[in-house]
Design an enzyme around this catalytic site. Structure first.
Site, PDB file in Angstrom:
ATOM      1  N   GLY A  29       0.817  -1.211   0.000  1.00 18.42           N
ATOM      2  CA  GLY A  29       0.000   0.000   0.000  1.00 18.42           C
ATOM      3  C   GLY A  29       0.846   1.253   0.000  1.00 18.42           C
ATOM      4  CG  ASN A  30      -0.425   4.632  -1.556  1.00 21.61           C
ATOM      5  OD1 ASN A  30      -1.134   5.447  -0.989  1.00 21.61           O
ATOM      6  ND2 ASN A  30      -0.844   3.939  -2.615  1.00 21.61           N
ATOM      7  NE  ARG A  31       4.056   8.013   5.122  1.00 24.84           N
ATOM      8  CZ  ARG A  31       4.286   7.687   6.386  1.00 24.84           C
ATOM      9  NH1 ARG A  31       4.650   6.464   6.696  1.00 24.84           N
ATOM     10  NH2 ARG A  31       4.158   8.583   7.337  1.00 24.84           N
ATOM     11  CB  SER A  32      -2.802   8.032  -0.425  1.00 30.70           C
ATOM     12  OG  SER A  32      -3.969   8.781  -0.647  1.00 30.70           O
TER      13      SER A  32
END
Ligand code: C5P
Length: 228
Positions: A29-32
């Site tokens: 995933g990512n930090r958005s």
């Protein structure tokens, strides 16, 4: 703002971070946080627009009044956005889309006993949804992308933005600087909006909601002139 200056405009918006499964219990995933995308939806709704929101993973609640289409992966986001493209005057890709996904998704949980001390993952590139939407749009549809960059200097940031605007063929690119302490989970934002040729249209700093209104001011003009 008490005006309904976006009444009649149909905005298709993606927000949040995609998640690419590795196995049934894990993902990349990512930090958005989805905050800027959700703020755009809220701002657009408050100005009378019809908002269709395709949500990847969000850290904030979805706004009331939008039509919500939840997705998980980049591929699902792509399918959803392409299916909804025809009904939109303005398309905004605010989602943080994973550039790569695992080549294989394990059917069962990956076990450390079976893989040993080093586990190598093979990743394959995801399609560029924004570029695809920009290529597939009908005449008059306005397509907007985001570029979150970790560039050091302002000039470096703008140069990356210009290159990206040209490559993706979007009408507008909203460029912002992100890092460990700025951009993603924060409540404020600083953005530069470039047009398709890479020229600065506006710059805005403030809460994500006020930045959203500034972006919509630009799009209101563009969407309206194409609409008539
Ligand atoms: O190339 P980059 O990921 O920096 O571009 C960011 C913009 O492109 C965002 O608007 C994002 O939603 C979109 N994007 C996309 N599909 C991808 C990667 C990014 O639509 N695979």
């Amino acid at each position: 703002r008490g005006t309904a200056d976006l009444a009649g405009l149909r905005i298709l918006l993606s927000a949040g971070g995609t998640r690419e499964p590795l196995d049934p219990v894990r993902f990349l995933g990512n930090r958005s946080s989805g905050k800027q995308g959700v703020a755009l939806a809220e701002a657009a709704l408050s100005r009378g627009a019809t908002v269709t929101l395709v949500t990847a993973h969000l850290e904030v609640p979805v706004p009331g009044g939008a039509e919500i289409h939840p997705v998980e992966t980049a591929e699902q986001l792509r399918t959803e956005m392409n299916a909804l493209l025809g009904g939109a005057d303005i398309v905004i890709m605010a989602a943080a889309v994973a550039d790569y996904r695992p080549r294989e998704v394990a059917e069962g949980k990956i076990k450390k006993d079976a893989t040993g001390d080093v586990l190598t993952l093979e990743l394959v590139k995801n399609p560029d949804i924004l570029a695809e939407l920009a290529a597939n749009r009908a005449p008059g549809q306005v397509v907007v992308g985001f570029a979150a960059e970790t560039a050091g200097s302002r000039e470096e940031l703008l140069e990356l933005g210009r290159t990206k605007a040209a490559r993706k063929r979007a009408d507008y690119l909203v460029v912002n600087r992100v890092g460990w302490t700025e951009g993603f989970a924060t409540d404020g934002n600083t953005v530069v909006v470039l047009d398709g040729a890479g020229h600065i249209v506006i710059e805005a700093t403030g809460s994500k909601l006020s930045v959203a209104h500034s972006i919509l001011n630009v799009l209101a003009e563009a969407g309206r002139s194409n609409h008539q």
